[in-house]
Design an enzyme around this catalytic site. Structure first.
Site, PDB file in Angstrom:
ATOM      1  N   ASP A   1      -7.596  13.926 -51.473  1.00  0.00           N
ATOM      2  CA  ASP A   1      -8.211  14.924 -52.329  1.00  0.00           C
ATOM      3  C   ASP A   1      -7.293  16.140 -52.312  1.00  0.00           C
ATOM      4  OD1 ASP A   1      -9.916  16.286 -53.932  1.00  0.00           O
ATOM      5  OD2 ASP A   1     -11.609  16.296 -52.533  1.00  0.00           O
TER       6      ASP A   1
ATOM      7  N   ASP B   1      -8.659  19.816 -59.697  1.00  0.00           N
ATOM      8  CA  ASP B   1      -9.624  20.073 -60.774  1.00  0.00           C
ATOM      9  C   ASP B   1     -10.510  21.250 -60.419  1.00  0.00           C
ATOM     10  OD1 ASP B   1     -10.590  18.353 -58.703  1.00  0.00           O
ATOM     11  OD2 ASP B   1     -12.392  17.987 -59.891  1.00  0.00           O
TER      12      ASP B   1
ATOM     13  N   CYS C   1     -32.574  -1.391 -36.637  1.00  0.00           N
ATOM     14  CA  CYS C   1     -31.291  -1.602 -37.288  1.00  0.00           C
ATOM     15  C   CYS C   1     -30.493  -2.613 -36.490  1.00  0.00           C
ATOM     16  CB  CYS C   1     -30.536  -0.285 -37.394  1.00  0.00           C
ATOM     17  SG  CYS C   1     -28.897  -0.493 -38.087  1.00  0.00           S
TER      18      CYS C   1
ATOM     19  N   CYS D   1     -27.207  -3.161 -36.975  1.00  0.00           N
ATOM     20  CA  CYS D   1     -25.768  -2.930 -37.082  1.00  0.00           C
ATOM     21  C   CYS D   1     -25.151  -2.964 -35.686  1.00  0.00           C
ATOM     22  CB  CYS D   1     -25.467  -1.619 -37.805  1.00  0.00           C
ATOM     23  SG  CYS D   1     -25.445  -0.162 -36.748  1.00  0.00           S
TER      24      CYS D   1
ATOM     25  N   CYS E   1     -26.050   0.044 -33.450  1.00  0.00           N
ATOM     26  CA  CYS E   1     -27.436   0.148 -32.995  1.00  0.00           C
ATOM     27  C   CYS E   1     -27.850  -1.009 -32.092  1.00  0.00           C
ATOM     28  CB  CYS E   1     -28.377   0.222 -34.194  1.00  0.00           C
ATOM     29  SG  CYS E   1     -28.224   1.763 -35.113  1.00  0.00           S
TER      30      CYS E   1
END
Lengths: 676, 676
Positions: B114, B149, B299, B301, B304
């Site tokens: 960015d 921008d 969870c 994942c 977790c």
């Protein structure tokens, strides 16, 4: 309080006799946490405590997909197996009788056994007898054995079904007499005849059975008849006494867990995890997907983590079956965990409404719930921690919404002034901000404002209570929500003698307020609020009784909200910020006791409990002698002795019917004890 | 075909010039799979191919939460970092210029940077210049660099916003001229002014930028202004040429992934995973939950999995931040995987509608989609593999539903007989079964039946086409669905000159049929079906053209459904069982070519392609010279050369506007080549 028949659907007296008498009732659950019918409970078995909601994986003793000790390692505290299959296999039978079922299956947790009902039903008359199979279950050391009930099919006629229920109840009574040290599961049958389900459940409540499975539901689940499943569960729950766990027999798909938990099912069992796996099917809360048709794998369960969709599809059959069975179990367990969390965080309704978008048949089930809002409202807490999120028109059929509508029309006194009716629009949704805005303008006008919302009319005095101030709606309204709002507006305009005297919208409202000019004192408005909230919370005469005398209000400097209500120098009420309702102080409690005869607004405790409660300790269920039959969780109550002396003030955790028959856990969380 | 202006919102000619001319356009994506605006694509970068949809985790070069190589190991092919921060840190700047950004971050995948726009915007005028920062990005070896921008805020006025867009476009043009070997991201700005977004997007389409981020959306996401986000994405997509990827700048929450993917966003970036983690917040598709308030952990994942809710809550701050950041990334990635799978399986709309129940503001976003059904219909495939599941009244605003309504009223010829109107009720839902039932009764009566459904009137001839036969509705109807059905019925009764001649319901219908008695030939009905489906699929004159002559029908013995249509001894059409539409055979194609002038129903290919297509090979995008501008995916088309000679017959995979500018991948899946 709002009333319902003093006798619940089940007979409190029969159940009390059963519990206090010389019976063989083994289970007595503790209600750890609840939301409406949904609950977390714990009960003891010979192999340790079982916490619900929970899933019992089915272990086929002749075809073990996942060994029981692996199931234990995955976190399953209990399993279910089939005593009929064991008894019919000479080798298994001998082992089970000799070393016991726990040793045979190498599982030291809770073992429940089924009786062969389903096999008998599916494969015709087989050689099995109720007393034999119950005795066999007892003799092999099962923790929870099951009656040989009769499986009622949804396509059966009424007479055949009624007959099956009758036989099931007879067998249950017999089984209870020989269960010995085993807990007994007595099955609710009755197919899709709601009255038969209710009667069967009521009868079972009076029998010394320990667990209540709801049976005969597998064909409904297989046929995606989820709306019928809702009817079956609700009519069963209506008749079942609350101190024993409810098991949804054969309910093993994560699609329905959150819905069934919302309706008060505590236990589930699943043979599907293995059956589906053998057939190559994966279960998700969103539905069943066939592995061969899946185009990606987005599952994080320990089984799937090791795979890509391709590697899973290419596994040899046996390994694939094991991988999918593990997946199905992990996902099922996680979904139950998810529902538990939602229950604890106060947004189980929101979860269920999300889940019910997975299939149109589940949406039908959600819509079927709306028919039962009156029943569900009896279990609806006064308020919740979670906000009310609108997910669609079905949200307005939640008991929380029905509660507001009901109490508004029953308990709100007509306002004394000119009336300004405000229709919120997309730019001014029903929200706390909006209500606040209205209060401000009303203070500048000699008019009383009512905001028309989909919950019903919201007078400014009630704009801080749950669920009004805690609700979030989308800005764009659907047709059903508009129509409901319109209907409630109509009912409202008919409910007040004077009709609607002023009707303004948007800018007109503001113009009208400008024109009126006279400033209305904020104090008057605050007094109206205290009265309206007290009437809504305690009953229509409460406000007047609490406020008789010289009223002073203590307000928050930051928020300008009422904090304390002082009458004739005594602190009678405090307002709770999160839900907008009152906490009672002793002078307030005494005022209410004068106008509400016992046991209204009260929990009457036994003598043993008195000294503890006076010291500010909680009221435990086993000491509850009587109570207001209209109590709901989170209600503010007076704890009294049998002489109606005030012992303490607190907040209920249970529904009236529960604290009368459940014998473990806290009934009232005491905030303040009253020294003798 | 249904028409729209030959020029799309972006200028096909300008884009073609850009692609074919001596430009610096680096990206040229291949469209691997799509559903409406949603798509899976692949494009090449200097550090390998990137497949979308994908998430680029933000790496803060001065505060690394998860090391980039760990991100790679988690499956992230690309990351995004901030060139402005690097340039402002003397040590980092020197390293980056000396060894390159990939070595500095120890990441060998795709790196996007960015430009400092956000920092410049948030912290006021900072010392940064567009050309300097673009050159810096190029010099440190960034794969995809970004223009400086101007971030347009939603509370800005129109003029200020328009000015910012103008400056952004000027800077983009300048940046493109110095980008060198770097791909350039040119940002769509314009805040909530849809016309400014559209104009900005159109202008960017004509510039040699390689990636289109949609910028300025973070305040909308932070404010839960998801309906506004929908408007911003759609107005941007309207103006963006389809051969370059679209990035939702700062879109990093799993709540919005499926919705944004549905609307054609290809890339996302997330700094939130780390920011939220530092703040103790966990992201889920259902929303954000604060760890300290969570009452369970459901969870799966990998982060977790190692924890209980208590152990996670008790972690030391730094470890907890890492654990939550990993959780947020895993969950985000899984959600993108989930949306991808739904796209591939044909049920992305259903997934989005489920996800949009997570918050009322998302429901607003879903409802906002309804306003754009005309635009979305241009990308709507003729049919899908997945069934149409109704999840609520919003489902009927899907482009699939709008397509049916539109084509029914435009293309269906009035039936020649007496008319029977059938209103399905709860016991007879709109389903294949029901439609079949109607067909049977109609065969016994001299009447033509039309079933009134929420899709619109369904004459029996159209009851097998997508989405009619592939739809699943709940039995209980909501008010909006009833109202929509009623409105369509009204429109229907006005659309036929004769009005409605017979109106029966339920049992009356059957009685009427009994009374009529005369048996209608099944062959006539089948002929009507062939004509009606051909008109619906190809255009109003198609049926007559295809059926001119002596018609024979080959029917399936098992299902009694039409399989092949033979006219004057030539096989002109085959019917596809899954979606009820026709496949063309060469004689059918020639008949259509006679009545539809080129390029209608055609894809015109370049000379090079001709021999391959004649041999039955697919048509690749780079060889598409022209085509019917109304083509949608799954359309049956004739592949012709510039002399309008038939080379092949096949099915489109892309929308017309895509096959004209995308230069990689398959445009038409050829079923049958025509030898010269």
């Amino acid at each position: 309080m709002h009333r319902w028949p003093a006798s619940l659907f089940f007979s409190v007296e029969a159940v009390k006799g059963l519990i206090n008498g010389p019976t063989f009732l083994r289970t007595m659950l503790e209600l750890l946490k609840r939301d409406g019918l949904a609950r977390m409970t714990r009960f003891e078995t010979r192999h340790g405590a079982l916490e619900t909601p929970c899933l019992l994986p089915v272990v086929n003793p002749r075809l073990i997909t996942i060994p029981p000790k692996d199931l234990k390692a995955m976190g399953f505290q209990a399993i279910i197996t089939n005593s009929y299959i064991i008894r019919n296999d000479p080798i298994l039978k001998e082992r089970a009788l000799k070393e016991g079922i726990h040793s045979m299956l190498d599982f030291d947790g809770v073992i429940m056994t089924d009786s062969g009902t389903f096999q008998s039903h599916m494969y015709g008359e087989v050689e099995v007898d109720n007393e034999d199979i119950v005795a066999f279950q007892r003799d092999i050391g099962t923790d929870i054995g099951t009656v040989l009930d009769i499986f009622t099919e949804p396509d059966w006629g009424r007479e055949r079904t009624a007959n099956a229920v009758r036989v099931t109840l007879e067998r249950t009574e017999k089984a209870a007499s020989i269960k010995g040290g085993m807990m007994l599961a007595g099955v609710v049958q009755g197919s899709v005849f709601n009255d038969l389900r209710l009667e069967c459940a009521k009868s079972l409540s009076s029998l010394p059975v320990d667990v209540f499975p709801i049976g005969g539901v597998v064909p409904l689940m297989e046929g995606y008849r989820f709306a019928d499943l809702v009817e079956v569960i609700i009519s069963s729950k209506m008749g079942l006494t609350p101190e024993r766990p409810v098991h949804l027999f054969g309910g093993g798909h994560p699609m329905i867990f959150s819905l069934a938990i919302l309706l008060g099912c505590d236990m589930f069992d699943s043979a599907s995890y293995a059956k589906f796996a053998r057939d190559g099917r994966m279960m998700f809360p969103e539905g069943t997907f066939h592995l061969s048709e899946m185009k990606g794998l987005d599952c994080d369960c320990p089984s799937c983590r090791q795979h890509t969709i391709e590697s899973l599809q290419q596994l040899p059959e046996q390994e694939r079956t094991r991988a999918l069975a593990l997946h199905n179990l992990h996902v099922s367990k996680r979904e139950i965990d998810r529902a538990k969390r939602a229950l604890l965080e106060g947004n189980l309704w929101e979860l269920v409404e999300q889940r019910c978008r997975a299939h149109p048949a589940l949406l039908d089930a959600l819509r079927a719930l709306g028919k039962h809002k009156q029943f569900l409202e009896r279990f609806e807490p006064l308020s919740r921690e979670g906000a009310f999120f609108y997910t669609g028109p079905e949200s307005l059929d939640r008991p929380a919404s029905y509660r507001y509508e009901k109490r508004y029309f029953e308990r709100y006194s007509k306002p004394p002034q000119q009336l300004g009716i405000v229709f919120p629009d997309a730019e001014r949704p029903y929200s706390r901000v909006y209500a606040w805005e209205m209060r401000e303008v009303s203070q500048r006008a000699d008019a009383h404002f009512i905001v028309i919302s989909p919950f019903g009319p919201v007078p400014m005095e009630l704009d801080e209570i749950y669920p009004i101030a805690q609700s979030v709606f989308p800005r764009t309204q659907d047709g059903d929500t508009k129509e409901r709002t319109r209907e409630l507006m109509e009912r409202f305009s008919h409910s007040h003698e004077y009709g609607v005297s002023i009707l303004y919208e948007g800018d007109e409202t503001l113009a009208m307020i400008e024109a009126l000019g006279d400033r209305r004192s904020s104090f008057d408005l605050d007094l109206s609020r205290v009265k309206a909230v007290a009437d809504y919370q305690f009953g229509k005469v409460a406000g007047a009784a609490l406020m008789e005398g010289r009223v002073e209000l203590v307000k928050s400097k930051n928020t300008d909200k009422i904090r304390n209500v002082i009458v004739d120098g005594e602190h009678v009420l405090s307002m709770r910020a999160p839900d907008g309702f009152f906490s009672l102080r002793p002078p307030g409690a005494r005022r209410l006791m004068e106008v509400f005869p016992s046991p209204q607004l009260r929990v009457v405790v036994m003598q043993d409990s008195e000294p503890f409660n006076r010291e500010g300790k909680n009221v435990f269920c086993q000491f509850v002698k009587d109570c207001d039959r209209g109590l709901v969780p989170m209600d503010e109550v007076m704890v009294v002795n049998e002489k109606d002396e005030l012992l303490a003030i607190g907040r209920t955790l249970l529904v009236a019917g529960e604290m009368l028959v459940i014998k473990k856990g806290i009934a009232v969380k005491v905030r303040e004890g009253i020294k003798a």
